[in-house]
Design a protein around this motif. Structure first.
Motif, PDB file in Angstrom:
ATOM      1  N   THR A 123       0.822  -1.214   0.000  1.00 37.48           N
ATOM      2  CA  THR A 123       0.000   0.000   0.000  1.00 37.48           C
ATOM      3  C   THR A 123       0.853   1.260   0.000  1.00 37.48           C
ATOM      4  OG1 THR A 123      -1.717  -1.206   1.204  1.00 37.48           O
ATOM      5  CG2 THR A 123      -1.887   1.191   1.180  1.00 37.48           C
ATOM      6  N   SER A 124       2.003   1.206   0.642  1.00 41.30           N
ATOM      7  CA  SER A 124       2.858   2.398   0.740  1.00 41.30           C
ATOM      8  C   SER A 124       3.872   2.502  -0.396  1.00 41.30           C
ATOM      9  CB  SER A 124       3.616   2.384   2.080  1.00 41.30           C
ATOM     10  OG  SER A 124       4.466   1.245   2.161  1.00 41.30           O
ATOM     11  N   ALA A 125       3.894   1.536  -1.312  1.00 46.75           N
ATOM     12  CA  ALA A 125       4.971   1.449  -2.304  1.00 46.75           C
ATOM     13  C   ALA A 125       5.109   2.689  -3.179  1.00 46.75           C
ATOM     14  CB  ALA A 125       4.763   0.208  -3.179  1.00 46.75           C
ATOM     15  N   THR A 126       4.040   3.094  -3.843  1.00 48.94           N
ATOM     16  CA  THR A 126       4.121   4.235  -4.765  1.00 48.94           C
ATOM     17  C   THR A 126       4.531   5.506  -4.028  1.00 48.94           C
ATOM     18  OG1 THR A 126       2.515   3.333  -6.340  1.00 48.94           O
ATOM     19  CG2 THR A 126       2.790   5.721  -6.323  1.00 48.94           C
ATOM     20  N   ALA A 127       3.934   5.746  -2.875  1.00 47.10           N
ATOM     21  CA  ALA A 127       4.260   6.942  -2.095  1.00 47.10           C
ATOM     22  C   ALA A 127       5.698   6.918  -1.601  1.00 47.10           C
ATOM     23  CB  ALA A 127       3.301   7.059  -0.907  1.00 47.10           C
ATOM     24  N   SER A 128       6.226   5.728  -1.333  1.00 41.74           N
ATOM     25  CA  SER A 128       7.568   5.617  -0.763  1.00 41.74           C
ATOM     26  C   SER A 128       8.675   5.700  -1.800  1.00 41.74           C
ATOM     27  CB  SER A 128       7.704   4.298   0.007  1.00 41.74           C
ATOM     28  OG  SER A 128       6.851   4.268   1.134  1.00 41.74           O
ATOM     29  N   VAL A 129       8.466   5.094  -2.970  1.00 42.61           N
ATOM     30  CA  VAL A 129       9.549   5.030  -3.950  1.00 42.61           C
ATOM     31  C   VAL A 129       9.545   6.180  -4.944  1.00 42.61           C
ATOM     32  CG1 VAL A 129       9.580   2.511  -3.764  1.00 42.61           C
ATOM     33  CG2 VAL A 129       8.320   3.582  -5.635  1.00 42.61           C
ATOM     34  N   GLY A 130       8.456   6.943  -5.001  1.00 37.72           N
ATOM     35  CA  GLY A 130       8.428   8.111  -5.862  1.00 37.72           C
ATOM     36  C   GLY A 130       8.223   7.806  -7.327  1.00 37.72           C
ATOM     37  N   ARG A 131       7.702   6.637  -7.640  1.00 38.65           N
ATOM     38  CA  ARG A 131       7.340   6.292  -9.015  1.00 38.65           C
ATOM     39  C   ARG A 131       6.132   5.373  -8.951  1.00 38.65           C
ATOM     40  NH1 ARG A 131      11.850   2.277 -11.609  1.00 38.65           N
ATOM     41  NH2 ARG A 131      10.141   1.800 -13.030  1.00 38.65           N
ATOM     42  N   GLN A 132       5.384   5.292 -10.041  1.00 41.45           N
ATOM     43  CA  GLN A 132       4.168   4.488 -10.060  1.00 41.45           C
ATOM     44  C   GLN A 132       4.493   3.000  -9.918  1.00 41.45           C
ATOM     45  OE1 GLN A 132       0.602   5.409 -10.435  1.00 41.45           O
ATOM     46  NE2 GLN A 132       0.748   3.363  -9.527  1.00 41.45           N
ATOM     47  N   ILE A 133       3.894   2.391  -8.900  1.00 40.96           N
ATOM     48  CA  ILE A 133       4.034   0.954  -8.693  1.00 40.96           C
ATOM     49  C   ILE A 133       2.668   0.304  -8.859  1.00 40.96           C
ATOM     50  CG2 ILE A 133       4.735  -0.872  -7.101  1.00 40.96           C
ATOM     51  CD1 ILE A 133       7.052   0.854  -8.008  1.00 40.96           C
ATOM     52  N   SER A 134       2.638  -0.818  -9.543  1.00 43.08           N
ATOM     53  CA  SER A 134       1.408  -1.573  -9.746  1.00 43.08           C
ATOM     54  C   SER A 134       1.521  -2.920  -9.041  1.00 43.08           C
ATOM     55  CB  SER A 134       1.143  -1.787 -11.237  1.00 43.08           C
ATOM     56  OG  SER A 134       1.071  -0.554 -11.927  1.00 43.08           O
ATOM     57  N   CYS A 135       0.383  -3.552  -8.827  1.00 43.42           N
ATOM     58  CA  CYS A 135       0.372  -4.832  -8.126  1.00 43.42           C
ATOM     59  C   CYS A 135      -0.686  -5.738  -8.726  1.00 43.42           C
ATOM     60  CB  CYS A 135       0.107  -4.617  -6.640  1.00 43.42           C
ATOM     61  SG  CYS A 135       0.124  -6.130  -5.661  1.00 43.42           S
ATOM     62  N   LEU A 136      -0.300  -6.971  -9.031  1.00 42.50           N
ATOM     63  CA  LEU A 136      -1.260  -7.955  -9.521  1.00 42.50           C
ATOM     64  C   LEU A 136      -2.033  -8.545  -8.354  1.00 42.50           C
ATOM     65  CD1 LEU A 136       0.816  -9.965 -12.165  1.00 42.50           C
ATOM     66  CD2 LEU A 136      -0.900  -8.210 -12.585  1.00 42.50           C
ATOM     67  N   PHE A 137      -3.326  -8.767  -8.543  1.00 39.41           N
ATOM     68  CA  PHE A 137      -4.120  -9.372  -7.474  1.00 39.41           C
ATOM     69  C   PHE A 137      -5.198 -10.279  -8.056  1.00 39.41           C
ATOM     70  CE2 PHE A 137      -6.889  -5.930  -8.684  1.00 39.41           C
ATOM     71  CZ  PHE A 137      -8.174  -6.328  -8.346  1.00 39.41           C
ATOM     72  N   SER A 138      -5.624 -11.235  -7.242  1.00 37.95           N
ATOM     73  CA  SER A 138      -6.726 -12.119  -7.622  1.00 37.95           C
ATOM     74  C   SER A 138      -8.016 -11.556  -7.052  1.00 37.95           C
ATOM     75  CB  SER A 138      -6.495 -13.535  -7.084  1.00 37.95           C
ATOM     76  OG  SER A 138      -5.328 -14.098  -7.644  1.00 37.95           O
ATOM     77  N   LYS A 139      -9.019 -11.431  -7.887  1.00 41.36           N
ATOM     78  CA  LYS A 139     -10.290 -10.853  -7.452  1.00 41.36           C
ATOM     79  C   LYS A 139     -10.973 -11.752  -6.438  1.00 41.36           C
ATOM     80  CE  LYS A 139     -14.703  -9.113  -9.251  1.00 41.36           C
ATOM     81  NZ  LYS A 139     -15.545  -8.923 -10.463  1.00 41.36           N
ATOM     82  N   ASN A 159      -1.361   1.081  -8.081  1.00 44.26           N
ATOM     83  CA  ASN A 159      -2.231   0.729  -9.205  1.00 44.26           C
ATOM     84  C   ASN A 159      -2.534  -0.764  -9.127  1.00 44.26           C
ATOM     85  OD1 ASN A 159      -3.612   0.707 -11.671  1.00 44.26           O
ATOM     86  ND2 ASN A 159      -1.721   0.331 -12.823  1.00 44.26           N
ATOM     87  N   MET A 160      -3.778  -1.120  -8.809  1.00 44.60           N
ATOM     88  CA  MET A 160      -4.176  -2.513  -8.641  1.00 44.60           C
ATOM     89  C   MET A 160      -4.622  -3.098  -9.981  1.00 44.60           C
ATOM     90  SD  MET A 160      -3.599  -3.044  -5.460  1.00 44.60           S
ATOM     91  CE  MET A 160      -4.406  -4.636  -5.218  1.00 44.60           C
ATOM     92  N   ILE A 161      -4.033  -4.231 -10.362  1.00 44.73           N
ATOM     93  CA  ILE A 161      -4.335  -4.871 -11.646  1.00 44.73           C
ATOM     94  C   ILE A 161      -4.818  -6.294 -11.399  1.00 44.73           C
ATOM     95  CG2 ILE A 161      -3.433  -5.566 -13.896  1.00 44.73           C
ATOM     96  CD1 ILE A 161      -1.163  -3.522 -13.387  1.00 44.73           C
ATOM     97  N   GLN A 162      -6.044  -6.554 -11.776  1.00 44.29           N
ATOM     98  CA  GLN A 162      -6.558  -7.914 -11.655  1.00 44.29           C
ATOM     99  C   GLN A 162      -5.759  -8.841 -12.564  1.00 44.29           C
ATOM    100  OE1 GLN A 162     -10.851  -8.168 -11.897  1.00 44.29           O
ATOM    101  NE2 GLN A 162     -10.746 -10.324 -12.459  1.00 44.29           N
TER     102      GLN A 162
END
Length: 294
Positions: A123-139, A159-162
């Motif tokens: 959850t903190s990744a994008t805010a912490s690293v200063g670049r857009q981070i996405s994450c794959l997830f199962s619905k 950015n959450m990606i199913q």
């Protein structure tokens, strides 16, 4: 019914201060572990198979510590529905950004895992690293909680990606290099593309997805180390798996990040998610086995 459950029980918990949440966690530990024995058979079997050299007393101690951590994790996850960015970044500190900054112009394959507070880390990744981070997830099958959890995880820029849309995500044109988190330690029961190796003393099917996408998109592969500093506070560091994925032999990337995770688990086994049935899939004779390397 799920909306009522959320409104009556979960939401009130989210507005409580952490000092009260951890008292609830202590009570949950008694209920889930001492009273109900939630998944104790699965946990004990996993621990015994993973650490055959440990005595019954040592296994029981790890088990007890695991359930205390699990209950903390449950309460901390509830708090994610109602936490400020400032408070989250104070509790989940990205310690060393040199590796991330070194590859600012490259696509990143970030290896995540169910160790320590993985929810805080993602959850903190994008805010912490200063670049857009996405994450794959199962619905999730429950639409209400799927929406709630997705919104919670993306509240600070993630950015959450199913998973069903992973292929289209990679095929899309991106203006800047992408950073994608892969949960690499789940049980790939239904996935055909796996790498078989020895992990925690057992033949284990490891997800091939991170290696596949890293090679197809020339992604720098980075392993995430999450350390628990004290109750409710975590620090993240990164280790390089490879920055030349196209040159690595088949299975090397999967084998290497699996060994990295195994090393972390052996140091503090109570912080891994032992309630999962990770070893229910067995290897067929025709499936390749990659011998474990140091």
């Amino acid at each position: 019914m799920t909306k009522i459950l959320y409104g009556l029980f979960i939401w009130p918990i989210t507005i409580l201060p952490f000092s009260v949440l951890y008292k609830i966690s202590d009570f949950l530990y008694f209920v889930l572990y001492k009273l109900i024995g939630y998944r104790t058979t699965v946990v004990r079997t996993n621990l015994n198979n993973s650490f055959p050299e440990k005595s019954d007393e040592e296994i029981k101690e790890i088990e007890s510590k695991f359930y205390r951590h699990l209950c903390d994790l449950i309460c901390e996850s509830f708090k994610m529905f109602n936490i400020s960015e400032k408070e989250l970044l104070e509790r989940c500190v990205y310690d060393d950004m040199d590796l991330i900054n070194k590859y600012k112009d490259r696509n990143l394959c970030i290896i995540g895992h169910h160790y320590n507070n993985f929810e805080y880390a993602a959850t903190s990744a994008t805010a912490s690293v200063g670049r857009q981070i996405s994450c794959l997830f199962s619905k999730l099958s429950n639409e209400f909680f799927n929406e709630k959890i997705t919104t919670s995880r993306s509240q600070f820029g993630m950015n959450m990606i199913q998973k069903d849309y992973a292929k289209s995500f990679f095929e899309s044109k991106h203006e800047k290099p992408i950073g994608l988190i892969f949960g690499a330690d789940q049980s790939p029961t239904y996935s055909k593309k796996v790498i078989w190796t020895n992990f925690l003393n057992q033949e284990t099917a490891c997800f091939f997805g991170p290696e596949k996408y890293a090679k197809e998109n020339d992604m720098v592969v980075i392993f995430t180390k999450i350390t628990k500093v004290k109750r409710g506070y975590y620090r993240l560091n990164f280790e390089l798996v490879t920055d030349q994925p196209l040159q690595e032999e088949h299975g090397f990337i999967t084998e290497k990040h699996t060994r990295m995770l195994e090393k972390e688990i052996k140091k503090r086994p109570e912080y891994w998610l032992w309630t999962h049935k990770r070893w229910k899939r067995t290897r067929e004779k025709h499936e390749e086995f990659v011998p474990a390397t140091a």
